[in-house]
Design an enzyme around this catalytic site. Structure first.
Site, mmCIF file in Angstrom:
data_model
loop_
_atom_site.group_PDB
_atom_site.id
_atom_site.type_symbol
_atom_site.label_atom_id
_atom_site.label_comp_id
_atom_site.label_asym_id
_atom_site.label_seq_id
_atom_site.Cartn_x
_atom_site.Cartn_y
_atom_site.Cartn_z
ATOM 1 N N CYS A 79 -2.891 -15.144 -1.148
ATOM 2 C CA CYS A 79 -4.308 -15.363 -1.447
ATOM 3 C C CYS A 79 -5.001 -14.062 -1.857
ATOM 4 O O CYS A 79 -4.738 -13.561 -2.950
ATOM 5 C CB CYS A 79 -4.987 -16.063 -0.270
ATOM 6 S SG CYS A 79 -6.475 -16.919 -0.796
ATOM 7 N N HIS A 171 -2.069 -20.149 1.802
ATOM 8 C CA HIS A 171 -1.791 -19.454 3.066
ATOM 9 C C HIS A 171 -0.628 -20.119 3.803
ATOM 10 O O HIS A 171 -0.838 -21.136 4.461
ATOM 11 C CB HIS A 171 -3.014 -19.534 3.985
ATOM 12 C CG HIS A 171 -4.166 -18.723 3.541
ATOM 13 N ND1 HIS A 171 -4.449 -17.480 4.065
ATOM 14 C CD2 HIS A 171 -5.115 -18.958 2.618
ATOM 15 C CE1 HIS A 171 -5.531 -16.994 3.487
ATOM 16 N NE2 HIS A 171 -5.960 -17.879 2.604
ATOM 17 N N GLU A 173 0.839 -19.003 6.399
ATOM 18 C CA GLU A 173 0.779 -18.663 7.838
ATOM 19 C C GLU A 173 -0.164 -19.608 8.592
ATOM 20 O O GLU A 173 -0.278 -19.527 9.802
ATOM 21 C CB GLU A 173 0.355 -17.194 8.010
ATOM 22 C CG GLU A 173 -1.114 -16.879 7.783
ATOM 23 C CD GLU A 173 -1.574 -17.016 6.338
ATOM 24 O OE1 GLU A 173 -0.740 -17.280 5.466
ATOM 25 O OE2 GLU A 173 -2.784 -16.885 6.102
HETATM 26 N N1 GLN Z 1 -11.660 -15.506 -2.167
HETATM 27 C C1 GLN Z 1 -11.005 -14.368 -1.598
HETATM 28 C C2 GLN Z 1 -11.015 -13.190 -2.573
HETATM 29 O O1 GLN Z 1 -11.394 -13.321 -3.697
HETATM 30 C C3 GLN Z 1 -9.567 -14.736 -1.211
HETATM 31 C C4 GLN Z 1 -9.594 -15.823 -0.184
HETATM 32 C C5 GLN Z 1 -8.456 -15.792 0.783
HETATM 33 O O2 GLN Z 1 -7.704 -14.837 0.881
HETATM 34 N N2 GLN Z 1 -8.378 -16.844 1.563
HETATM 35 O O3 GLN Z 1 -10.670 -12.124 -2.213
#
Ligand code: GLN
Length: 198
Positions: A79, A171, A173
């Site tokens: 992410c 994610h 995890e």
């Molecule tokens: N929206 C976050 C970003 O742009 C990432 C979101 C996440 O890691 N769950 O950094």
């Protein structure tokens, strides 16, 4: 096997749990010296602007780039971690490593309220679908020729690898399934074999 989990911000604890449950020892990485002796690194989700800024401030961007310079140091970005690994970021772009030839757009699935969980087919993990949690996730808008897609959601790539690097917009995890962490540890083993040969 010793794996670093970047412990600046985000869902560090869950990654530590999954990495240990998958069979590795974990080192929390906050400063460049914490990378010593690690054989791979996980960059958790969180807020990529904050994580990138603090990595730059603590000297960790340079230290990780240095560690990765021989091409045998596996890194898994989830992410926000994917954003930090992306070569290009569309829109507001945080300080980052840029090690994977992808373009990412942040928050491309909508706001927090648009977060969702979906069972994904991930062929490299076997037949059983993987419960993937998307939270303000980025989208991969372009993949370079060195990047192999590993999973798709509605036809869009949501997990990919490039040499020793692995990225996912979701994610792993956040669900009890350990298979992606196990997959990453396998990459670490292979990278060590390569490093041993060369
Ligand atoms: N929206 C976050 C970003 O742009 C990432 C979101 C996440 O890691 N769950 O950094």
């Amino acid at each position: 096997m010793k794996i670093g989990v970047l412990a600046i911000q985000g869902d560090v604890r869950e990654h530590v749990h999954h990495t240990e449950a998958a069979g590795a020892d974990v080192v929390l990485v906050r400063l460049p010296r914490d990378l010593e002796g690690t054989e791979g690194l996980i960059i958790p989700g969180g807020e990529s602007t904050t994580i990138g800024m603090l990595m730059a401030e603590y000297g960790l961007l340079d230290a990780v780039m240095q560690r990765a310079s021989d091409g045998t140091y596996p890194i898994y970005g989830t992410c926000a971690g994917l954003i930090l690994m992306a070569k290009e970021v569309i829109g507001f772009s945080p300080a980052r490593l840029g090690l994977v030839d992808i373009d990412a757009s942040r928050n491309a699935y909508g706001r927090q309220i648009a977060s969702f969980e979906v069972d994904l087919e991930i062929p490299v993990l076997g037949e059983q679908p993987f419960p993937a949690v998307f939270i303000r996730a980025p989208k991969i808008q372009r993949l370079g020729p060195s990047v192999t897609p590993l999973a798709w959601h509605h036809g869009e790539v949501v997990m990919a690898e490039s040499g020793p690097y692995l990225v996912s917009s979701f994610h792993p995890e956040m669900s009890p399934d350990l298979r992606i962490h196990q997959y990453f540890l396998e990459k670490v083993k292979r990278a060590q074999a390569v490093a041993g040969v060369s």
